[in-house]
Design a protein around this motif. Structure first.
Motif, short mmCIF file in Angstrom:
data_model
loop_
_atom_site.label_atom_id
_atom_site.label_comp_id
_atom_site.label_asym_id
_atom_site.label_seq_id
_atom_site.Cartn_x
_atom_site.Cartn_y
_atom_site.Cartn_z
N HIS A 58 0.90 -1.16 0.00
CA HIS A 58 0.00 0.00 0.00
C HIS A 58 0.94 1.21 0.00
CE1 HIS A 58 -3.51 -2.49 0.68
NE2 HIS A 58 -2.79 -3.15 1.58
N GLY A 97 -4.09 3.02 -4.13
CA GLY A 97 -4.30 2.41 -2.82
C GLY A 97 -3.59 1.10 -2.62
N ILE A 98 -3.20 0.44 -3.73
CA ILE A 98 -2.51 -0.85 -3.64
C ILE A 98 -1.65 -1.02 -4.88
CG2 ILE A 98 -4.31 -2.17 -4.82
CD1 ILE A 98 -3.77 -4.46 -2.81
N ALA A 112 -7.12 4.50 0.82
CA ALA A 112 -7.27 3.21 0.15
C ALA A 112 -8.74 2.86 -0.09
CB ALA A 112 -6.60 2.11 0.96
N ARG A 120 3.64 1.56 4.92
CA ARG A 120 3.47 1.82 3.48
C ARG A 120 4.74 1.42 2.73
NH1 ARG A 120 1.85 7.76 4.41
NH2 ARG A 120 1.35 6.74 6.35
N GLU A 174 -0.93 -0.23 6.87
CA GLU A 174 -2.03 -1.16 7.10
C GLU A 174 -1.78 -1.91 8.41
OE1 GLU A 174 -4.61 -4.20 4.44
OE2 GLU A 174 -2.45 -4.58 4.42
N HIS A 185 -6.42 1.37 7.79
CA HIS A 185 -5.49 2.07 6.90
C HIS A 185 -5.33 3.50 7.40
CE1 HIS A 185 -4.67 -0.58 3.45
NE2 HIS A 185 -5.77 -1.18 3.87
N GLY A 191 -7.06 -1.55 -8.36
CA GLY A 191 -5.80 -0.96 -7.93
C GLY A 191 -5.21 -0.04 -8.98
#
Length: 164
Positions: free
Chosen positions: A59, A152-153, A118, A94, A64, A113, A147
């Motif tokens: 992320h 966010g990912i 995210a 992150r 997370e 998060h 994504g």
């Protein structure tokens, strides 16, 4: 998603919150959205099936934190595996590559998060569930697409666990 300039008060009872089927397998119950927290964080409960796995991912814009409420997961954090049972916590800062596999039926966790950011990914990689519904189709292509579209990912590769 747009955030408000100030946070909202939130009080939810057990079982309350918007329920969504996450295409990676599992029911998310959203407890505090980015809108609720003025972008400070996103918090949801995740109920997952035995042997659910996530791809290796990061992320890039949020830390997370996973708090295991029930069951057990196998967490691969930057290449090292850790078994984490109920009451355990995992923090993936992150940018740190990680993935997990569910080891017990009935595994549930809280996912936090911080900061928020995210939510658009999770929203794009899930769909609302009606009352009484508890599943849907697993679709990693939709996760990857969300994504790419929402950020966010970052998916780095396949799950780093042997097939069951």
């Amino acid at each position: 998603m747009k955030t408000k300039s100030s946070a909202s008060a939130v009080v939810l009872q057990p079982g309350e919150g918007a329920r969504r089927w996450f295409f990676g397998g599992g029911v998310q119950t959203w407890k505090a959205t980015e809108e609720d927290t003025a972008g400070a964080f996103l918090l949801f409960e995740d109920e997952m099936a035995l042997n659910k796995v996530t791809p290796l991912h990061t992320h890039p814009d949020s830390d997370e934190t996973l708090y295991i409420l029930a069951g057990e997961i196998l967490m691969n954090m930057d290449g090292t595996e850790h078994r984490v049972a109920a009451g355990g916590v995992v923090i993936a800062p992150r940018g740190v590559p990680h993935a997990f596999k569910v080891l017990q039926e009935g595994t549930r966790m809280l996912c936090l998060h911080t900061p928020g950011g995210a939510q658009a990914f999770y929203f794009g990689a899930s769909e609302p569930l009606s009352l009484g519904e508890n599943s849907g189709a697993v679709d990693f292509d939709r996760i990857r697409a969300s994504g790419q579209l929402n950020g966010g990912i970052e998916i780095l590769g396949a799950p780093p666990f042997p097939e069951p």
